[in-house]
Motif scaffolding. Structure first.
Motif, PDB file in Angstrom:
ATOM      1  N   ALA A  73       0.816  -1.119   0.060  1.00  0.00           N
ATOM      2  CA  ALA A  73       0.012  -0.051  -0.034  1.00  0.00           C
ATOM      3  C   ALA A  73       0.928   1.277  -0.049  1.00  0.00           C
ATOM      4  CB  ALA A  73      -0.949  -0.027   1.362  1.00  0.00           C
ATOM      5  N   ILE A  74       1.944   1.219   0.582  1.00  0.00           N
ATOM      6  CA  ILE A  74       2.747   2.451   0.708  1.00  0.00           C
ATOM      7  C   ILE A  74       3.304   2.751  -0.557  1.00  0.00           C
ATOM      8  CG2 ILE A  74       5.141   1.236   1.235  1.00  0.00           C
ATOM      9  CD1 ILE A  74       5.212   3.393   3.495  1.00  0.00           C
ATOM     10  N   LEU A  75       3.591   1.804  -1.497  1.00  0.00           N
ATOM     11  CA  LEU A  75       4.196   1.946  -2.979  1.00  0.00           C
ATOM     12  C   LEU A  75       2.999   2.547  -3.696  1.00  0.00           C
ATOM     13  CD1 LEU A  75       6.609   2.118  -4.990  1.00  0.00           C
ATOM     14  CD2 LEU A  75       5.772  -0.399  -5.230  1.00  0.00           C
ATOM     15  N   LYS A  76       1.717   1.951  -3.579  1.00  0.00           N
ATOM     16  CA  LYS A  76       0.524   2.378  -4.199  1.00  0.00           C
ATOM     17  C   LYS A  76       0.397   3.857  -3.748  1.00  0.00           C
ATOM     18  CE  LYS A  76      -3.130   2.356  -6.823  1.00  0.00           C
ATOM     19  NZ  LYS A  76      -3.658   3.618  -6.578  1.00  0.00           N
ATOM     20  N   GLY A  77       0.547   4.516  -2.776  1.00  0.00           N
ATOM     21  CA  GLY A  77       0.250   5.593  -2.143  1.00  0.00           C
ATOM     22  C   GLY A  77       1.541   6.529  -3.004  1.00  0.00           C
ATOM     23  N   PHE A  78       2.587   6.080  -3.205  1.00  0.00           N
ATOM     24  CA  PHE A  78       3.548   6.697  -3.634  1.00  0.00           C
ATOM     25  C   PHE A  78       3.192   7.267  -5.140  1.00  0.00           C
ATOM     26  CE2 PHE A  78       7.625   7.131  -6.202  1.00  0.00           C
ATOM     27  CZ  PHE A  78       8.151   8.244  -5.487  1.00  0.00           C
ATOM     28  N   PHE A  79       2.567   6.220  -5.801  1.00  0.00           N
ATOM     29  CA  PHE A  79       1.919   6.557  -7.070  1.00  0.00           C
ATOM     30  C   PHE A  79       1.079   7.370  -7.183  1.00  0.00           C
ATOM     31  CE2 PHE A  79       2.887   1.600  -8.464  1.00  0.00           C
ATOM     32  CZ  PHE A  79       4.355   1.970  -8.441  1.00  0.00           C
ATOM     33  N   ASP A  80       0.034   7.176  -6.061  1.00  0.00           N
ATOM     34  CA  ASP A  80      -1.086   8.276  -6.055  1.00  0.00           C
ATOM     35  C   ASP A  80      -0.652   9.698  -5.814  1.00  0.00           C
ATOM     36  OD1 ASP A  80      -2.850   6.010  -6.317  1.00  0.00           O
ATOM     37  OD2 ASP A  80      -3.134   5.821  -4.343  1.00  0.00           O
ATOM     38  N   ARG A  81       0.453   9.889  -4.894  1.00  0.00           N
ATOM     39  CA  ARG A  81       0.651  11.185  -4.142  1.00  0.00           C
ATOM     40  C   ARG A  81       1.760  11.754  -4.936  1.00  0.00           C
ATOM     41  NH1 ARG A  81       1.750  12.048   1.382  1.00  0.00           N
ATOM     42  NH2 ARG A  81       1.131  13.953   1.002  1.00  0.00           N
ATOM     43  N   VAL A  82       2.757  11.143  -5.384  1.00  0.00           N
ATOM     44  CA  VAL A  82       4.031  11.451  -6.064  1.00  0.00           C
ATOM     45  C   VAL A  82       4.016  11.770  -7.658  1.00  0.00           C
ATOM     46  CG1 VAL A  82       6.596  11.600  -6.175  1.00  0.00           C
ATOM     47  CG2 VAL A  82       5.367  11.106  -4.079  1.00  0.00           C
ATOM     48  N   LEU A  83       3.576  10.655  -8.101  1.00  0.00           N
ATOM     49  CA  LEU A  83       3.018  10.510  -9.699  1.00  0.00           C
ATOM     50  C   LEU A  83       2.172  11.385 -10.074  1.00  0.00           C
ATOM     51  CD1 LEU A  83       4.140   6.791 -10.532  1.00  0.00           C
ATOM     52  CD2 LEU A  83       5.780   8.790 -10.361  1.00  0.00           C
ATOM     53  N   ALA A  84       2.024  12.482  -9.667  1.00  0.00           N
ATOM     54  CA  ALA A  84       0.841  13.457  -9.665  1.00  0.00           C
ATOM     55  C   ALA A  84       1.157  14.441 -11.001  1.00  0.00           C
ATOM     56  CB  ALA A  84       0.902  14.300  -8.525  1.00  0.00           C
ATOM     57  N   PRO A  85      -0.299  15.083 -11.376  1.00  0.00           N
ATOM     58  CA  PRO A  85      -0.376  16.026 -12.195  1.00  0.00           C
ATOM     59  C   PRO A  85       0.656  17.157 -12.001  1.00  0.00           C
ATOM     60  CG  PRO A  85      -2.551  15.481 -11.436  1.00  0.00           C
ATOM     61  CD  PRO A  85      -1.682  14.899 -10.706  1.00  0.00           C
ATOM     62  N   GLY A  86       1.416  17.686 -13.052  1.00  0.00           N
ATOM     63  CA  GLY A  86       2.194  18.766 -13.020  1.00  0.00           C
ATOM     64  C   GLY A  86       3.805  18.044 -12.522  1.00  0.00           C
ATOM     65  N   LEU A  87       3.968  16.953 -12.276  1.00  0.00           N
ATOM     66  CA  LEU A  87       5.247  16.404 -11.838  1.00  0.00           C
ATOM     67  C   LEU A  87       5.342  15.351 -12.901  1.00  0.00           C
ATOM     68  CD1 LEU A  87       7.964  15.837 -10.669  1.00  0.00           C
ATOM     69  CD2 LEU A  87       6.473  14.341  -8.809  1.00  0.00           C
ATOM     70  N   ALA A  88       4.244  14.211 -12.914  1.00  0.00           N
ATOM     71  CA  ALA A  88       4.665  13.028 -13.789  1.00  0.00           C
ATOM     72  C   ALA A  88       3.844  13.225 -15.045  1.00  0.00           C
ATOM     73  CB  ALA A  88       3.979  11.823 -12.985  1.00  0.00           C
ATOM     74  N   PHE A  89       2.987  13.935 -15.093  1.00  0.00           N
ATOM     75  CA  PHE A  89       2.006  14.128 -16.352  1.00  0.00           C
ATOM     76  C   PHE A  89       1.087  15.350 -16.097  1.00  0.00           C
ATOM     77  CE2 PHE A  89      -0.468  11.844 -13.375  1.00  0.00           C
ATOM     78  CZ  PHE A  89      -1.794  12.367 -13.284  1.00  0.00           C
ATOM     79  N   THR A  90       0.604  15.790 -17.302  1.00  0.00           N
ATOM     80  CA  THR A  90      -0.285  16.771 -17.391  1.00  0.00           C
ATOM     81  C   THR A  90      -1.557  16.275 -18.092  1.00  0.00           C
ATOM     82  OG1 THR A  90       0.354  17.758 -19.333  1.00  0.00           O
ATOM     83  CG2 THR A  90       1.410  18.716 -17.536  1.00  0.00           C
ATOM     84  N   HIS A  91      -2.545  16.632 -17.701  1.00  0.00           N
ATOM     85  CA  HIS A  91      -3.864  16.478 -18.499  1.00  0.00           C
ATOM     86  C   HIS A  91      -4.024  17.109 -19.759  1.00  0.00           C
ATOM     87  CE1 HIS A  91      -5.038  15.755 -13.987  1.00  0.00           C
ATOM     88  NE2 HIS A  91      -5.571  14.710 -14.732  1.00  0.00           N
ATOM     89  N   ALA A  92      -3.992  16.541 -20.690  1.00  0.00           N
ATOM     90  CA  ALA A  92      -4.043  16.973 -22.076  1.00  0.00           C
ATOM     91  C   ALA A  92      -5.407  17.522 -22.392  1.00  0.00           C
ATOM     92  CB  ALA A  92      -3.742  15.747 -23.116  1.00  0.00           C
TER      93      ALA A  92
END
Length: 195
Positions: free
Chosen positions: A92-111
């Motif tokens: 769960a802690i890694l899934k939370g890393f995906f949810d919180r850190v791989l976030a818009p503006g950092l990992a991707f933007t909404h096209a």
């Protein structure tokens, strides 16, 4: 060249930590700068907050609560995730890393018009080092290798689509022996010579 290793296991004496240490040592011997994030040692909170979720589609996205991780991810040219599979999933802690850190503006933007535009395009390799209590046939044939699918098809294409992907998994950890662990660690060292 800078590699970021993200480790997710609560026990420092775990095989997961031994695998992360072998990967780190191998990459450092090759001359790579290695940064290691230990999510449990950092007491990382995996819970996406209400404020973070409300701001998910608002530009600029506020990821100030995880800014230190964001900065480290931006510097990475190679990304390694090291974790056990529990109940055929990442901790769960890694899934939370995906949810919180791989976030818009950092990992991707909404096209515009839908979809995502990847932003971590400097990452040219995303590799996974994992272990599971199940034998290989149960993980792959019965369960369909859900962790591989999640990361290879659900994470990588949306953050670093041109990165190479490889997953190295030690199966049947419920019948672990030191000899079996040693063989896998040697396999990791050989694989990361070509990372």
């Amino acid at each position: 060249m800078r590699a970021l290793i993200v480790v997710a296991h609560p026990l420092e004496e775990s095989f997961t930590h031994a695998a992360a240490a072998r990967v780190k040592a191998t990459l450092e011997r090759r001359g790579l700068a290695v940064d290691l994030i230990d999510l449990y040692a950092d007491n990382f909170d995996p819970r996406l907050t209400a404020a973070e979720r409300r701001a998910y589609f608002t530009a600029p996205h506020d990821y100030s609560a995880v800014a230190g991780y964001a900065d480290r991810l931006r510097l990475a040219q190679k990304l390694v995730l090291v974790f056990p599979q529990w109940w055929f999933d990442a901790p769960a802690i890694l899934k939370g890393f995906f949810d919180r850190v791989l976030a818009p503006g950092l990992a991707f933007t909404h096209a515009p018009g839908g979809g995502l535009t990847p932003l971590l395009t400097q990452i040219d390799a995303l590799w996974v080092v994992s272990s599971t209590g199940a034998p290989w046939w149960a993980a792959r044939l019965v369960m369909g290798d859900p962790v591989r699918r999640q990361i290879a098809r659900g994470v990588k294409p949306w953050i670093c689509p041109k990165a190479t992907f490889r997953m190295l998994t030690l199966h049947n950890m419920d019948r672990f022996t030191p000899a079996k662990g040693s063989v896998f660690l040697d396999r990791l060292e050989q694989a990361f010579q070509r990372f």
